[in-house]
Design a protein around this motif. Sequence first.
Motif, PDB file in Angstrom:
ATOM      1  N   LEU A  54      46.426  16.260  25.319  1.00 15.34           N
ATOM      2  CA  LEU A  54      45.357  15.981  26.272  1.00 15.34           C
ATOM      3  C   LEU A  54      45.411  17.029  27.374  1.00 15.34           C
ATOM      4  N   GLN A  55      44.293  17.189  28.046  1.00 16.22           N
ATOM      5  CA  GLN A  55      44.249  18.085  29.194  1.00 16.22           C
ATOM      6  C   GLN A  55      45.335  17.669  30.187  1.00 16.22           C
ATOM      7  N   GLY A  56      46.203  18.617  30.543  1.00 12.86           N
ATOM      8  CA  GLY A  56      47.239  18.304  31.528  1.00 12.86           C
ATOM      9  C   GLY A  56      48.537  17.795  30.922  1.00 12.86           C
ATOM     10  N   PHE A  57      48.567  17.592  29.618  1.00 17.62           N
ATOM     11  CA  PHE A  57      49.766  17.070  28.966  1.00 17.62           C
ATOM     12  C   PHE A  57      50.738  18.225  28.684  1.00 17.62           C
ATOM     13  N   ALA A  58      52.023  17.891  28.658  1.00 18.46           N
ATOM     14  CA  ALA A  58      53.055  18.903  28.428  1.00 18.46           C
ATOM     15  C   ALA A  58      52.866  19.564  27.057  1.00 18.46           C
ATOM     16  N   ASP A  59      53.429  20.756  26.907  1.00 18.31           N
ATOM     17  CA  ASP A  59      53.329  21.495  25.646  1.00 18.31           C
ATOM     18  C   ASP A  59      54.025  20.735  24.517  1.00 18.31           C
ATOM     19  N   VAL A  60      53.305  20.537  23.423  1.00 16.77           N
ATOM     20  CA  VAL A  60      53.866  19.737  22.328  1.00 16.77           C
ATOM     21  C   VAL A  60      54.492  20.603  21.233  1.00 16.77           C
ATOM     22  N   THR A  61      54.433  21.930  21.423  1.00 15.67           N
ATOM     23  CA  THR A  61      54.809  22.834  20.334  1.00 15.67           C
ATOM     24  C   THR A  61      56.205  22.588  19.773  1.00 15.67           C
ATOM     25  N   ILE A  62      57.190  22.622  20.629  1.00 17.88           N
ATOM     26  CA  ILE A  62      58.557  22.583  20.131  1.00 17.88           C
ATOM     27  C   ILE A  62      58.961  21.197  19.645  1.00 17.88           C
ATOM     28  N   THR A  63      58.582  20.176  20.409  1.00 22.05           N
ATOM     29  CA  THR A  63      59.182  18.864  20.159  1.00 22.05           C
ATOM     30  C   THR A  63      58.408  18.003  19.168  1.00 22.05           C
ATOM     31  N   CYS A  64      57.133  18.306  18.961  1.00 19.90           N
ATOM     32  CA  CYS A  64      56.299  17.494  18.077  1.00 19.90           C
ATOM     33  C   CYS A  64      56.406  16.006  18.397  1.00 19.90           C
ATOM     34  N   PRO A  65      55.891  15.574  19.547  1.00 20.43           N
ATOM     35  CA  PRO A  65      55.992  14.169  19.918  1.00 20.43           C
ATOM     36  C   PRO A  65      55.239  13.269  18.930  1.00 20.43           C
ATOM     37  N   SER A  66      55.767  12.074  18.728  1.00 26.69           N
ATOM     38  CA  SER A  66      55.112  11.142  17.812  1.00 26.69           C
ATOM     39  C   SER A  66      54.008  10.391  18.548  1.00 26.69           C
ATOM     40  N   VAL A  67      52.980  11.116  18.887  1.00 26.47           N
ATOM     41  CA  VAL A  67      51.857  10.510  19.595  1.00 26.47           C
ATOM     42  C   VAL A  67      50.589  11.249  19.205  1.00 26.47           C
ATOM     43  N   VAL A  68      49.524  10.500  19.105  1.00 22.64           N
ATOM     44  CA  VAL A  68      48.212  11.120  18.889  1.00 22.64           C
ATOM     45  C   VAL A  68      47.267  10.591  19.963  1.00 22.64           C
ATOM     46  N   PHE A  69      46.281  11.370  20.304  1.00 17.32           N
ATOM     47  CA  PHE A  69      45.408  11.028  21.416  1.00 17.32           C
ATOM     48  C   PHE A  69      43.944  10.991  20.993  1.00 17.32           C
ATOM     49  N   TYR A  70      43.195  10.225  21.769  1.00 15.66           N
ATOM     50  CA  TYR A  70      41.745  10.382  21.751  1.00 15.66           C
ATOM     51  C   TYR A  70      41.343  10.854  23.146  1.00 15.66           C
ATOM     52  N   PRO A  71      40.576  11.904  23.245  1.00 16.78           N
ATOM     53  CA  PRO A  71      40.221  12.419  24.569  1.00 16.78           C
ATOM     54  C   PRO A  71      39.135  11.583  25.248  1.00 16.78           C
ATOM     55  N   VAL A  72      38.894  11.904  26.505  1.00 18.49           N
ATOM     56  CA  VAL A  72      37.859  11.218  27.277  1.00 18.49           C
ATOM     57  C   VAL A  72      36.489  11.742  26.854  1.00 18.49           C
ATOM     58  N   LYS A  73      35.541  10.809  26.735  1.00 17.97           N
ATOM     59  CA  LYS A  73      34.187  11.218  26.336  1.00 17.97           C
ATOM     60  C   LYS A  73      33.372  11.633  27.560  1.00 17.97           C
ATOM     61  N   PRO A  74      32.389  12.478  27.373  1.00 14.23           N
ATOM     62  CA  PRO A  74      31.587  12.914  28.526  1.00 14.23           C
ATOM     63  C   PRO A  74      30.737  11.775  29.096  1.00 14.23           C
ATOM     64  N   LYS A  75      30.496  11.840  30.400  1.00 18.24           N
ATOM     65  CA  LYS A  75      29.778  10.764  31.077  1.00 18.24           C
ATOM     66  C   LYS A  75      28.803  11.336  32.103  1.00 18.24           C
ATOM     67  N   GLU A 106      59.050  27.523  15.684  1.00 17.29           N
ATOM     68  CA  GLU A 106      57.896  27.533  16.596  1.00 17.29           C
ATOM     69  C   GLU A 106      57.843  28.826  17.410  1.00 17.29           C
ATOM     70  N   LEU A 107      59.005  29.243  17.907  1.00 18.29           N
ATOM     71  CA  LEU A 107      59.018  30.458  18.723  1.00 18.29           C
ATOM     72  C   LEU A 107      58.745  31.685  17.854  1.00 18.29           C
ATOM     73  N   GLY A 108      59.263  31.635  16.639  1.00 16.57           N
ATOM     74  CA  GLY A 108      59.032  32.739  15.708  1.00 16.57           C
ATOM     75  C   GLY A 108      57.549  32.939  15.436  1.00 16.57           C
ATOM     76  N   VAL A 109      56.839  31.846  15.298  1.00 14.23           N
ATOM     77  CA  VAL A 109      55.396  31.924  15.056  1.00 14.23           C
ATOM     78  C   VAL A 109      54.719  32.605  16.241  1.00 14.23           C
ATOM     79  N   LEU A 110      55.105  32.168  17.434  1.00 15.37           N
ATOM     80  CA  LEU A 110      54.483  32.740  18.634  1.00 15.37           C
ATOM     81  C   LEU A 110      54.831  34.213  18.797  1.00 15.37           C
ATOM     82  N   LEU A 111      56.097  34.531  18.523  1.00 21.07           N
ATOM     83  CA  LEU A 111      56.563  35.907  18.746  1.00 21.07           C
ATOM     84  C   LEU A 111      56.309  36.811  17.544  1.00 21.07           C
ATOM     85  N   LYS A 112      55.770  36.215  16.491  1.00 20.85           N
ATOM     86  CA  LYS A 112      55.515  36.945  15.243  1.00 20.85           C
ATOM     87  C   LYS A 112      56.803  37.564  14.690  1.00 20.85           C
ATOM     88  N   THR A 113      57.884  36.816  14.796  1.00 21.17           N
ATOM     89  CA  THR A 113      59.156  37.260  14.211  1.00 21.17           C
ATOM     90  C   THR A 113      59.247  36.658  12.812  1.00 21.17           C
TER      91      THR A 113
END
Lengths: 403, 180, 676
Positions: free
Chosen positions: B152-173, A287-294
């Motif tokens: 979701l807006q405000g949710f932690a970065d999912v990049t590294i950990t790949c959490p086993s969760v999927v979301f549906y966002p809030v619809k406009p009102k 993941e970091l490699g992708v971001l850092l283009k390494t």
Amino acid sequence: MIKQQVIPDFVQELLTESSKGVEPLIQKLSTLLSCPILVTDPFYQLYCSTAHLDMNEIVIIPNKEFERDSLSSCEISTRDTISAGFVAPISLHQKHLGFLVMICEDNMPDAALYEQAILFTASLCALQMQKKLEIKQEKGKFKDAFLFDLLYGNIKKKQDIIEYGALWGWNFTVPHQIIVFSFVQYDQFFTDQEKINILLQLVEKELICQQLNPIIMIKQAQVIAVVPQHNPDMEQFTLQIQAFANNVLSQAEKIKLQPQIACGLGKVYANPAELFRSYQEAKVAFELGVLLKTRTPFFVELGLERILFNHDLQDLKEYYDHCLGALIRYDRDHEGNLLETLETLAAHQFDMGKTAAAIFLHRNTLRYRIKKIEEILNVKLDDLNVRLNIIAAFKIKLLRKLS
Amino acid sequence: MFKRVGFRFNADECIGCRACEIACKNENQTPTGIQWRKVTKLAPEIYLSHSCFHCDSPECFRVCPERAFSKRQDGIVQIDENICTGCQLCVTACPYGAPQFNPETKKVSKCQMCYQRQDMDLVPACVEACTTGALKQVDLNTFSDENAVRSLQGFADVTITCPSVVFYPVKPKKRYFLAT
Amino acid sequence: MTDVVSMKDGIYRNTCPRNCFGSCGILSYVKNGRLMKVTGDPKHGFTQGKLCAKGYAYTQFVYNPKRLKYPMLQTPRGSGNWKRISWDEAYSIIADKIIELNHRYGSNLACGYNKFSGNLGILHYAVEGMFNSIGPHTKPVGNPCALTGKLAVNQSFGHSFSSPPEEMAHAKLIVIWGANPAVTNVHQMKYLYEAKRNGAKLIVIDPIFTRTAEKADLYIQIKPGTDLWLAYGVAKLLIKRGNYAESFIRKQTFGWEEYKHFIETKIELEDVSKRTGAPLEAIELLADAYETTKPAVTWSGLGIQRNKHGSGSIGAITSIAIITGNLGIPSGGLYFMHFDVEHFPLHLYNHKGPAHPSIHTSREIDMSNYPKSALALKDPPLKFLWIASRNIITQDQDLKGWKQLFDRLELIVTVDLYLTKTAEESDLVLPAATHFEEDDLHVSYWHYWLSINQKAIPPYWEAKSDLQIARELTRKLNELSPGFSNFPYEKEPLDWIKAELTPDIMRQYSLTSYEDLLAGPHVKEIDSAQQFQTKFWLNPFEESGGLTELEEYAPEKQQPGVYTLLTPQSLLKIHSQYEMLPWLNQEESDNMIEISTKAAEELEIANYTKMEVFNETGSIVGTAKINPSLPNNVVVAAQAGSNPINKLITHCHSQESSTFFYDSTVKIRKWRDGRV
């Protein structure tokens, strides 16, 4: 009345031979036709051949679009030669398994003469290849379960892992390292099995080239390779494994595999019960490699990057602004690109020569720009602390997608 | 392949009622202050019910010096409290605040996705309790919906950990507030 | 039946007895006489196997170290000097006092009780039954919560009316006026979402941008207490455009011509917009929705009837549901709450006591004005007060009046689960059983399911049910003074439950026997056709005092610096119940006072700083929380907590109404040390 059908002799001969496998089969065909024969996978990667060819350097170019169940002419080029020949698809129940290729060493004969024999052989190849695939898949189920447990640290005892591994011919008494290959833009719903299989084949082939008994597993969109440290010299081994990863990436680029491939490398662990860490590390590095283009990111080399990635974003933004904000504002107001210049300079370890070459600038121009940058930022770029700050700031920019 | 369990959270349908949170306590009888599941306000008008997300690449897992974590083949990440020494490296490593340190026992515990219930083919207690159906369990190996998103807006970065969760966002009102 | 019977392991059926729309079916998992966990009862058709957060916390509610374990006597009252006594001692103290007062005054009129909604089980009418059994006494009447709305609905329909909640799932338009089901009726939300998934539109009208409002496709904020005007505005547009169900109206309603005339001549849209604060565009969108979308359901929340326009608002909203023809079509509906419990015999409630030679009936005092009415009583004054299912000090208004009344009382007995603020002011506290420790029967006031509550576990320490206490106290009374009470104390809880299941009730709920309820809740068969056999009255109508002149619009009527105080229910409490549970009170500190951004700016009150809310009845210090969506001159405070807001409730008493909690006004200021 049923008319007496004549079955040609060659059918019987090929059939008998096919039960021994694809290689004896094409050997037989080659003898029958007095021409070299080769079999490739669906991506023209060599599967087996009756001629001695450099496996890596073969390119097959069909002369027209394939038609089902027919022979097409083609061009076969290796490192030193270009030959003409015929190619027939190997397929079973509309599943494409590869190609059967005949190389004509002299001039092109009439296709009709060979068509029946080649197409029939292709069908026999299909049956054999399918059978082999099924056996592999069946074995793979148990193998995958073991590898899953290995990769997630579910087997806590070293001895258990060594014993299980031995069943597949893997020697877990030596240290191992994990490399993950995956697609740059994928999400967890990535289900394009075909593409993942291509990637698997690439990795597998490259490992075989390195004379390794491959431990490979597909998990969702990842191909995970568990590589034994065959070379006791750690430094050399690292270079070798980097070369291996590079080769896989080059191969993928060569066949234009999309989406793009990237990799990540974990640390070497002597205790197989710790290998799960190497796997997690490889994924972080990916993941970091992708971001850092390494291209070949090693987890061990990503210390600062990991800290920056996990750090509070607001704090990082402030730091980034503190280091480079003045320059960004200057660029914005003067439509300049001094930030880019500085980024290139940092990427080249602040080496003027390399940087000038990289961005095609005259040294003097670069020198002038650097002076300007130093004025704007009010720093001296030969100060090590300043350099560290700037490097860190650019890493933040990449890692946290600041612009 | 194995089943890969995960959560599916529909932000539009979560009313922040916290039944999931307390149903978890009811099922697991966790002590006060140990929140395996928690409902928080992610952004104005977005509630999130979060627990351990049983990541594909769990960071808790990687940093644990005691190898106290394991991942079941269905994807559930477990911690063995008997192995845990309470060093809390996992607490720091997790972007989602899932591992819970108990200062009394000096151990970390976390959502185990009600694996005993899963083994009896029951959904986790939190999912069972969700009255609107905002929180569901899905098999990520087969789940597919083009409206679903990874974050979701405000949710932690999912990049590294790949959490086993999927979301549906809030619809406009549409809103009409009193003039101020 | 004795309380020490050891209970069998297994799963029992319970019903949540709280004053709530859900009346949820509970399955209780019991092992070694201990409640291990609870789940929703999947056989309950309305709650469908789900509970709310409070419900899932019941193990902690039952086994809470703060629960009362045994009867205790406090001498002197308010000193905190509590002494454990036996049940027999407690009964003796109470019975001696009742008998002595009877001798002193020649009747039991000096004895009274104050009981409300702490436990809605039918067997909890044992309190009323116990007092009835000693002949004429001082009896509270009325309903501080919902009487206004009940009477308003009755005026339109001739009876109480609320559509089956499950049917809301099939509506195409849902309009909620002043209700917040996302907090107070969570199980209804699934029907809303089911409707939404099928394309329905949700509209919420509320002065507060509630959690339900957050989920609405269209939210219209209005000034508190102006629902009436918005409803008139919608009617004006519908009538102007000629979009009303004329044939249905002619067939099914009274008062159409007068109503139409009133709307046409007295209502101006600009005026409606000014009074409600809703822009014309919003009123038009609401009217458009009613006009174009059917079936539509209309929901009048309890909130809109907590002010002096409540009755008018309910009537005006009901009228929209009627003139749009939505009451004549499938899945069109109108929601408030119903009073089906009154269709049961309620043997305990209606227990007939012994006749008094000269006094024919009990003395009645209004629940919504209890202390003042009680203080006014003479010959004899009120001397003994029994408090059950009620936490007066955190919930009722006029605490000064209560203080005076308490000072005049000779004995105050409180039956409760915890040492509440009210219990702290009593002479005697008696530990009450939770619903897991007693048998009961439940009818909801929202959905139409009838459910049983089984005794699942032995009582916590010496706790007893209201019924058990009634049985034992009346037995003691008769021991000391034979024939004093005619309470049938030999009857077991199950006898009372079975007696409620008359053949008519059994038919309505498709029951063949009491045992059917042990297998799961039963729903009442509702004959929609029969519901509409009578005609509806359109509001405003002559019977309610004629087409009265409308109040003049005075935009400056509310003085600057004066704020309307709204005190809705919190998510994790019902009134003061559940506040002792750590699971439910982990972070939010209590006494949060929500104020508007404008108020905060004007008074320089910063977020999360101490502030003071006050009026002529008292002052409360709380923590300010700036709510940017709050109307400028509204203050919102939760109920109960360590510093209960009910202290500031000012109620202008009027006959035949519930308490107008939301007519209270307050001033606010920054908190300064030294100011009292």
